[in-house]
Scaffold this motif. Sequence first.
Motif, PDB file in Angstrom:
ATOM      1  N   ILE B  77      31.177  26.802  29.721  1.00  0.00           N
ATOM      2  CA  ILE B  77      31.222  25.332  30.201  1.00  0.00           C
ATOM      3  C   ILE B  77      29.919  24.935  30.905  1.00  0.00           C
ATOM      4  O   ILE B  77      29.410  23.902  30.625  1.00  0.00           O
ATOM      5  N   ASN B  78      29.795  25.874  31.936  1.00  0.00           N
ATOM      6  CA  ASN B  78      28.480  25.460  32.923  1.00  0.00           C
ATOM      7  C   ASN B  78      27.382  25.777  32.187  1.00  0.00           C
ATOM      8  O   ASN B  78      26.266  25.065  32.754  1.00  0.00           O
ATOM      9  N   CYS B  79      27.101  26.414  31.050  1.00  0.00           N
ATOM     10  CA  CYS B  79      25.773  26.785  30.766  1.00  0.00           C
ATOM     11  C   CYS B  79      25.356  25.189  29.882  1.00  0.00           C
ATOM     12  O   CYS B  79      25.823  24.762  29.131  1.00  0.00           O
ATOM     13  N   PRO B  80      24.034  24.969  30.513  1.00  0.00           N
ATOM     14  CA  PRO B  80      23.491  23.647  30.079  1.00  0.00           C
ATOM     15  C   PRO B  80      23.009  23.631  28.751  1.00  0.00           C
ATOM     16  O   PRO B  80      22.824  22.630  28.075  1.00  0.00           O
ATOM     17  N   ASN B  81      22.695  24.971  28.115  1.00  0.00           N
ATOM     18  CA  ASN B  81      22.046  24.673  26.698  1.00  0.00           C
ATOM     19  C   ASN B  81      22.706  25.506  25.781  1.00  0.00           C
ATOM     20  O   ASN B  81      22.244  26.280  24.885  1.00  0.00           O
ATOM     21  N   GLY B 116      20.966  29.996  36.430  1.00  0.00           N
ATOM     22  CA  GLY B 116      21.907  30.969  37.268  1.00  0.00           C
ATOM     23  C   GLY B 116      23.129  30.223  37.314  1.00  0.00           C
ATOM     24  O   GLY B 116      24.148  30.628  38.315  1.00  0.00           O
ATOM     25  N   LEU B 117      23.487  29.301  36.706  1.00  0.00           N
ATOM     26  CA  LEU B 117      24.768  28.676  36.772  1.00  0.00           C
ATOM     27  C   LEU B 117      25.829  29.510  36.348  1.00  0.00           C
ATOM     28  O   LEU B 117      27.205  29.593  36.842  1.00  0.00           O
ATOM     29  N   LYS B 120      26.533  32.212  39.150  1.00  0.00           N
ATOM     30  CA  LYS B 120      27.248  31.521  40.127  1.00  0.00           C
ATOM     31  C   LYS B 120      28.547  31.151  40.149  1.00  0.00           C
ATOM     32  O   LYS B 120      29.555  31.092  41.003  1.00  0.00           O
TER      33      LYS B 120
END
Lengths: 373, 159
Positions: B77-81, B116-117, B120
């Motif tokens: 979910i957090n991965c932007p791409n 790095g999301l 993290k």
Amino acid sequence: MEEPIKAPVPEQEEYVINMGPQHPSTHGVLRLVVSLKGEIVQNVQPHIGYIHRGIEKMCESITYPQIIHLTDRMDYLSAHINNEAVCLAVEKALGIEVSDRVKVIRTILSELTRIQSHQLFWATFGMDLGGLTCFFYGLRDREKVLDIFEETCGGRMIVSYNCPGGLMNDIHPNFQKRTKEFIKYFRDTLPEYDRLLTGNVIFQERLKNIGTVTREQAIAWGLTGPVGRASGLSCDVRKHNPYSAYDRVTFNEIIYNEGDSFHRYKVRMDEMWESMNIIEQLIDNIPSGAYAEKMKPVIKLPEGEYWQSVETARGELGVYIVSDGNKNPYRVKFRSPNFVHLAPLNLMSQGAKIADLVAINGSLDLIIPDIDR
Amino acid sequence: MNSFTEYFRGIFNGLRSLFQGLGVTGKYFFKPGTTVTQQYPNNRKDLKMFDMFKGEVIMPHNEKNEHKCTGCGICEINCPNGSIEIISATIVNEDGKKQRIIDKHIYHLGMCTFCGLCVKTCPSQALAFGQEFEHAVFDRTKLTKVLNQPGSKIMKGVE
């Protein structure tokens, strides 16, 4: 009697050449359509958009923590400061006060970013004007700053170290030691830059009284940063609207009144000394505390409009967020300094030689991905 | 007379500034100890990156071939791409309860921007950054990696 062969381009005829998009001195994919009469520049028309990625539009479909890594890729030489701008805007909207530790670390890293950006400016500016040695010397010293970044942030240029509410991780134990070593080293090395390039007679002759912008013109065109300050415009956001820890340090705002290419260069050289002063005031007393505030897993900004401006190495970067209360912003606008600084290029270079156009373009220190976004 | 001295002073100052610059380069020329060049491809053996270096996303496994990934999908979910894809499976564990585990943790290195999301935000610290930085391959499909090793299991005590 045969007629003499005429020159293909009569002397008084205006002709048009393309400088770029693959020209080494435009530092990226900027295309300048230059109208010339002989060697004299009549008109410069910049054509932009070769590296347009639609970052502002992309921001509308991702969450606030995800926006951070896109801002790295606008002005890649002030990546950390761009990150900070978005974080400050989000924190302002949520009403979060970050700890003193975060503020101080952000300030130190911002100033290190400014130093490495001006080092690269010095390096490439020397190269544009024919001194290839500067390029190697500038990059040699920049490597030391990049090592500090790599050790603490994990990235060299694209750091992505800030996140809304603080930092991604705590600083490395070596951070203070390395930064102090760098400051000590660079205080000895920076006078070398002056001996190598600033005093050089060829360099000075090529820059003095070239591309002059008056104070009135600087205000009219919205110039900020070193370009505005060389024209006598006091526009340092760090002084006038302090963010992070800039209200607790003393530093001078470098202002020159001449407004020519040489003084745009001088502002940057003097700013490196000021940045080192700022770092020295902060590096020994980084307060203890949390490196990040506890944030909700999904950050939703309250409905409204938010603005935050910061001083990047090139000028004022503004972040304007419109939120409709969702986890994605409704609209994001970046007021990028490079886009604004490109506009008066025509004004500056009219009547100058084509070699001066390279000098003027270099003294503006344009970063093309920041213009196109 | 005045312009005459000005003219020669200009020449003299110009030459002095040039020799000043040559002095700087000459100093480094005669002091080879000050060079900082790294002999990169030849120093691969003792080239060590910093611990924090964001090379690529890896999933550390212990000696019993166990990892910490629960397959919750927060990294996805957090991965932007969209560089992370999780294919999960459901098994019946020793206590007879149904448990959701990962079948494949697919990582598209070609799309990753190293923000790095994922590392993290991972609640069980299952992901980390590796030190590998030579990512060049001949075929784009080689950039798609499966992070969990074949036959690996979830570590005991990780929820």
